[in-house]
Enzyme design. Structure first.
Site, mmCIF file in Angstrom:
data_model
loop_
_atom_site.group_PDB
_atom_site.id
_atom_site.type_symbol
_atom_site.label_atom_id
_atom_site.label_comp_id
_atom_site.label_asym_id
_atom_site.label_seq_id
_atom_site.Cartn_x
_atom_site.Cartn_y
_atom_site.Cartn_z
ATOM 1 N N GLU A 36 -8.321 9.132 12.982
ATOM 2 C CA GLU A 36 -8.063 9.331 11.993
ATOM 3 C C GLU A 36 -6.447 8.677 12.953
ATOM 4 O OE1 GLU A 36 -7.969 13.053 8.514
ATOM 5 O OE2 GLU A 36 -7.816 13.443 10.840
ATOM 6 N N TYR A 37 -6.416 9.138 13.642
ATOM 7 C CA TYR A 37 -5.162 8.413 14.473
ATOM 8 C C TYR A 37 -4.956 7.027 14.234
ATOM 9 C CZ TYR A 37 -1.693 7.275 18.027
ATOM 10 O OH TYR A 37 -0.938 7.032 19.170
ATOM 11 N N ASP A 38 -6.785 6.433 15.326
ATOM 12 C CA ASP A 38 -6.938 5.640 15.710
ATOM 13 C C ASP A 38 -7.652 4.537 14.784
ATOM 14 O OD1 ASP A 38 -7.540 6.147 17.987
ATOM 15 O OD2 ASP A 38 -9.375 6.631 17.967
ATOM 16 N N SER A 83 21.287 16.251 44.605
ATOM 17 C CA SER A 83 19.404 16.781 44.187
ATOM 18 C C SER A 83 19.770 18.283 44.073
ATOM 19 C CB SER A 83 18.808 16.762 45.742
ATOM 20 O OG SER A 83 18.203 17.892 45.914
ATOM 21 N N LEU A 84 19.634 19.927 44.587
ATOM 22 C CA LEU A 84 19.297 20.931 45.120
ATOM 23 C C LEU A 84 19.649 22.053 45.806
ATOM 24 C CD1 LEU A 84 17.698 21.860 41.289
ATOM 25 C CD2 LEU A 84 19.896 21.882 41.334
ATOM 26 N N GLU A 114 15.607 28.025 34.302
ATOM 27 C CA GLU A 114 14.551 26.859 33.993
ATOM 28 C C GLU A 114 13.941 26.910 34.721
ATOM 29 O OE1 GLU A 114 16.936 23.112 33.842
ATOM 30 O OE2 GLU A 114 18.027 23.687 32.420
ATOM 31 N N LYS A 116 11.947 24.894 38.029
ATOM 32 C CA LYS A 116 12.272 23.757 38.291
ATOM 33 C C LYS A 116 10.873 23.232 38.898
ATOM 34 C CE LYS A 116 13.804 22.562 42.576
ATOM 35 N NZ LYS A 116 12.588 21.138 43.367
ATOM 36 N N ASP A 118 7.881 20.457 39.256
ATOM 37 C CA ASP A 118 7.471 19.531 40.650
ATOM 38 C C ASP A 118 7.184 17.957 40.369
ATOM 39 O OD1 ASP A 118 7.056 19.420 43.313
ATOM 40 O OD2 ASP A 118 5.783 19.789 43.379
ATOM 41 N N ARG A 137 15.149 8.247 40.986
ATOM 42 C CA ARG A 137 16.151 8.639 41.479
ATOM 43 C C ARG A 137 16.729 7.963 42.776
ATOM 44 N NH1 ARG A 137 19.051 13.018 44.390
ATOM 45 N NH2 ARG A 137 17.678 13.273 46.051
ATOM 46 N N GLU A 174 12.212 14.619 35.265
ATOM 47 C CA GLU A 174 10.728 14.670 35.822
ATOM 48 C C GLU A 174 9.542 14.371 34.893
ATOM 49 O OE1 GLU A 174 11.185 16.739 38.997
ATOM 50 O OE2 GLU A 174 12.869 16.248 38.286
ATOM 51 N N TYR A 226 15.817 18.177 31.409
ATOM 52 C CA TYR A 226 16.525 19.456 31.278
ATOM 53 C C TYR A 226 18.367 18.819 31.986
ATOM 54 C CZ TYR A 226 14.887 17.800 35.759
ATOM 55 O OH TYR A 226 14.926 17.019 37.047
ATOM 56 N N LYS A 314 13.010 29.421 45.668
ATOM 57 C CA LYS A 314 11.871 29.041 45.837
ATOM 58 C C LYS A 314 11.191 30.198 45.723
ATOM 59 C CE LYS A 314 12.174 24.268 47.008
ATOM 60 N NZ LYS A 314 11.337 23.592 47.499
ATOM 61 N N CYS A 408 -3.760 -1.332 63.837
ATOM 62 C CA CYS A 408 -4.308 -0.109 63.774
ATOM 63 C C CYS A 408 -4.756 0.261 64.758
ATOM 64 C CB CYS A 408 -5.926 -1.039 63.176
ATOM 65 S SG CYS A 408 -7.005 0.596 63.393
ATOM 66 N N CYS A 411 -7.956 -0.970 66.347
ATOM 67 C CA CYS A 411 -8.398 -1.755 66.827
ATOM 68 C C CYS A 411 -7.381 -3.065 66.946
ATOM 69 C CB CYS A 411 -9.694 -2.744 66.072
ATOM 70 S SG CYS A 411 -8.470 -2.874 63.979
ATOM 71 N N CYS A 424 -5.893 -0.456 57.045
ATOM 72 C CA CYS A 424 -6.259 -1.656 58.193
ATOM 73 C C CYS A 424 -7.370 -2.769 58.105
ATOM 74 C CB CYS A 424 -6.936 -0.600 59.320
ATOM 75 S SG CYS A 424 -7.850 -2.118 60.584
ATOM 76 N N CYS A 429 -13.209 -2.867 61.533
ATOM 77 C CA CYS A 429 -12.764 -2.152 62.372
ATOM 78 C C CYS A 429 -13.629 -1.095 62.719
ATOM 79 C CB CYS A 429 -10.762 -0.987 61.447
ATOM 80 S SG CYS A 429 -11.099 0.145 62.427
HETATM 81 S S1 IVH Z 1 18.866 20.350 38.615
HETATM 82 C C1 IVH Z 1 22.757 17.474 38.932
HETATM 83 N N1 IVH Z 1 16.588 21.314 36.731
HETATM 84 O O1 IVH Z 1 14.856 19.259 41.405
HETATM 85 C C2 IVH Z 1 21.587 18.685 39.346
HETATM 86 N N2 IVH Z 1 16.707 19.449 38.527
HETATM 87 O O2 IVH Z 1 14.815 19.527 44.394
HETATM 88 C C3 IVH Z 1 20.191 18.657 39.479
HETATM 89 N N3 IVH Z 1 14.040 19.518 39.153
HETATM 90 O O3 IVH Z 1 16.479 16.945 42.304
HETATM 91 C C4 IVH Z 1 19.164 18.300 38.610
HETATM 92 N N4 IVH Z 1 13.643 20.703 37.665
HETATM 93 O O4 IVH Z 1 14.530 15.863 39.963
HETATM 94 C C5 IVH Z 1 17.117 20.284 38.137
HETATM 95 N N5 IVH Z 1 14.801 22.271 35.821
HETATM 96 C C6 IVH Z 1 15.873 21.509 36.847
HETATM 97 C C7 IVH Z 1 14.633 20.693 37.125
HETATM 98 C C8 IVH Z 1 15.299 19.963 38.240
HETATM 99 C C9 IVH Z 1 13.106 19.968 38.843
HETATM 100 C C10 IVH Z 1 14.239 18.236 40.210
HETATM 101 C C11 IVH Z 1 15.309 17.288 40.201
HETATM 102 C C12 IVH Z 1 15.842 17.738 41.866
HETATM 103 C C13 IVH Z 1 15.389 17.993 42.232
HETATM 104 C C14 IVH Z 1 15.972 19.249 43.777
#
Ligand code: IVH
Length: 672
Positions: A36-38, A83-84, A114, A116, A118, A137, A174, A226, A314, A408, A411, A424, A429
């Site tokens: 249906e979507y198609d 970053s964090l 929240e 985090k 990856d 970034r 992300e 986020y 972490k 390399c 080689c 390489c 090689c």
């Molecule tokens: S807040 C200035 N919230 O983790 C605010 N970052 O290790 C900074 N990341 O650079 C970001 N989940 O790319 C925030 N719920 C979340 C996140 C998050 C993943 C990433 C983000 C940041 C990195 C730092």
């Protein structure tokens, strides 16, 4: 249809598709079937073909990926992307809370916890509700413009679901590869002998760095948001409110977050998230704790790297700390160079380890690893440990940068960059050759028992083997002078080599180590083409029409046979008596046993070729339609046979259906 009708219908279709994309890609709760979507999508596309001026940049048809870019343009982030800082224990997290509350003195903030994610940080800009720009970034100040690549991601709305969209809305989050997709991707890569991605983040980074958005469109990336960048015409005072706003606008955001008042709440949230995150479709490596009220942010301030109003917590895997002594460069059979850390031996999760992968140079740069560093290593589900992080506090200033080799190590050929990987390019090689022989002899390829690592080194280093085809010319006299080689083991090896001549086309194709050709693709190609000659003479377009084989494999196979060196290898293997035909399923009933086919119209492949393949599968191709015909294969511009088949009630199938029948993906009894 009048023009107004077309415009109205276009609007309706686009709106419906947007709704269904959200249900499918963001909520994972499809409201309609794929068919249906198609149908909606096809109608929209046809409408746009008839009325090209109806195509807008936010139309759902604009996701397929345009033309390759010559390079990425820089984008300056008007609000820097920071970053964090990391914490690894609840005590450290509480120290963060104490710091925040000391700075704020008389006021008490609340906190949002929240997941985090990856993934790879991205910034996405909407003007008047329309997606106009996406960027990485980069160094936090300037990133790469990746608008075309992000456009291919279905979870990313091209238009916000807001009745009154703001003038400007920049959201941050992300891009990620769902864990399941990542695992499948790495399994395929392993089977094909390609370097594995370190983690979903690394695989995502590799995809987003593609200059060809069509390739990105093939990797099912997703996004989650986020954070806030620049905005105009939006009123928001807290992180909690922002998360709601994102959801209202149809932007994917964390499906759960925890609002906390104090340390006790925070400790609970951290523990709850640790359980919750295991069910999420994306990889998470921690929790992010943010002060909820935005009015406190200015007072709390930021360092150059990270804000003081947020911190990452972490979740730990078992890790060990040791010294990085040197980095060696390992060559795989496709010529990819993998940097490997040699370390002071250390005990980790059940064994002593002294080598760990650094994956690729992008990861080295991201982690800032230097020779002499104290590093943390982890066994992340894999047997080979990986370098996770550098202990920067232990730096003495004596540490040395890791330089990517220019030549390399085996080689001396100048190396070339290929996406994230250094390769390489010399097909001859010796480092690659060893990798290739190892792969050729693998159990799922030519299965040559007794051809182990040290023997491969000796054979190549002694100049006895310059190519896999030389294996078939080895004599007992060649083998006897080698270390630990007696009459008996020599004779056993020769007989294992002899036995490998009969493995069939699929395993040979896999064993040749053609870039991107794994076991599945090799089987599909063998069953479609039957002999190596047919495959060798096919164009990339013909090859990619094999189901399960796309343009990348098609081109790679054609390139492989385009090289004189490889054609020579095939000739020499043939002369040595290696069989180059697909093995027919013997014994039991063949897939198309007893089925008769008639073709009408033009198909994309020569008739004789199809006839031969149908015959090999046990079926028959005849000229005219009768009651006994099992299927009519309908090509373009079908003739009168179509009417005849309809009169007699003979099922009609497409060329694609016939391919799937031939490859045993569907069976004659369940074909449409
Ligand atoms: S807040 C200035 N919230 O983790 C605010 N970052 O290790 C900074 N990341 O650079 C970001 N989940 O790319 C925030 N719920 C979340 C996140 C998050 C993943 C990433 C983000 C940041 C990195 C730092």
């Amino acid at each position: 249809m009048t023009r107004e009708d077309a415009t109205r219908r276009h609007g309706q279709l686009a709106e419906q598709i947007r709704k269904h994309d959200y249900a499918y890609y963001v909520e994972a709760k499809p409201l309609i079937s794929d068919a249906e979507y198609d149908a909606l999508y096809d109608e929209l596309r046809d409408l746009e073909r008839r009325y090209p001026d109806l195509v807008t940049t936010d139309s759902p048809t604009q996701r397929v990926g345009g033309t390759p870019l010559p390079g990425f343009s820089p984008v300056t982030h008007r609000v820097p992307m920071r970053s964090l800082d990391n914490t690894y224990s609840v005590a450290e997290l509480f120290a963060f809370v104490d710091r925040v509350e000391r700075t704020l003195a008389r006021e008490t903030p609340s906190y949002v916890v929240e997941p985090k994610i990856d993934g790879v940080s991205i910034s996405v800009v909407y003007r008047k509700g329309i997606f106009v720009q996406g960027a990485t970034r980069g160094d936090g100040e300037t990133g790469d413009e990746i608008t075309a690549n992000l456009r291919t991601i279905r979870a990313l709305p091209l238009r916000l679901a807001l009745r009154h969209p703001p003038e400007l809305l920049e959201v941050r989050g992300e891009a990620y590869l769902p864990t399941k997709v990542f695992e499948d991707l790495n399994k395929e890569r392993e089977a094909r002998g390609e370097p594995l991605f370190a983690n979903p983040r690394n695989a995502t980074a590799g995809s987003l760095k593609q200059l060809d958005p069509r390739i990105v469109a093939q990797r099912p990336l997703s996004v989650i948001f986020y954070g806030a960048g620049e905005f105009e015409g939006v009123a928001c005072e807290s992180q909690e409110r922002w998360l709601h706003l994102l959801a209202e606008a149809g932007l994917p955001s964390p499906s759960r977050y925890w609002l906390c008042r104090d340390k006790e709440d925070l400790a609970h949230a951290i523990a709850a998230l640790d359980t919750f995150r295991k069910g999420l479709p994306y990889a998470t490596d921690g929790a992010v704790v943010k002060v909820n009220e935005w009015r406190f942010y200015e007072l709390l301030g930021s360092t150059a790297k990270a804000p003081r109003w947020a911190i990452a917590y972490k979740y730990g895997a078992e890790r060990a700390r040791t010294r990085l002594l040197r980095v060696v460069f390992q060559i795989g059979r496709t010529g990819v160079i993998t940097p490997v850390a040699e370390m002071e031996p250390v005990f980790l999760a059940g064994s002593t380890v002294s080598r760990a992968t650094l994956h690729n140079f992008d990861e080295i740069k991201r982690k800032g690893v230097r020779i002499g560093d104290w590093i943390y290593i982890e066994k992340a589900g894999e047997v080979i440990p990986a370098v996770i992080e550098v202990d920067r506090s232990a730096r003495t200033g004596q540490e040395k940068e890791i330089e990517a080799p220019e030549e390399c190590p085996a080689c001396g050929t100048p190396l070339r960059w290929d996406g994230l990987f250094l390769r390489c390019p010399n097909p001859q090689c010796p480092g690659q050759l060893k990798g290739l022989i190892r792969h050729f002899a693998r159990r799922h390829a030519m299965d040559i028992e007794g051809l182990g690592e040290s023997l491969i080194h000796q054979l190549v280093d002694a100049g006895l083997i310059r190519d896999v085809a030389d294996l078939y010319h080895l004599t007992l006299a060649d083998l006897l002078p080698l270390e630990r080689m007696g009459e008996k083991s020599g004779a056993n090896l020769l007989s294992a080599i002899e036995g490998s001549k009969d493995r069939g086309l699929a395993r040979l194709l896999f064993g040749l180590g053609i870039l991107h050709v794994g076991e599945t693709a090799a089987e599909a190609l063998a069953s479609r083409f039957g002999t190596i000659e047919r495959l060798q003479n096919a164009t990339p377009e013909e090859i990619e029409r094999t189901s399960g084989v796309g343009p990348i494999i098609g081109q790679s196979v054609a390139d492989y046979f385009g090289e004189a060196f490889n054609r020579q290898r095939i000739d020499r293997l043939r002369q040595a008596g290696v069989k180059m035909e697909a093995k027919r399923p013997t014994g039991q009933k063949r897939i198309l046993q007893g089925k008769t086919f008639v073709i009408t119209g033009t198909l994309s492949q020569p008739r004789e070729e199809i006839a031969e393949r149908i015959r090999q599968a046990g079926g028959k191709l005849t000229e005219s339609v009768s009651r006994k015909t099992s299927f009519l294969v309908v090509g373009s511009e079908p003739g009168s046979k179509l009417m005849q088949a309809r009169r007699l009630g003979v099922p009609e199938i497409s060329e694609g259906d016939m391919e799937r029948l031939l490859e045993g993906q569907i069976h004659g009894d369940e074909a449409p």
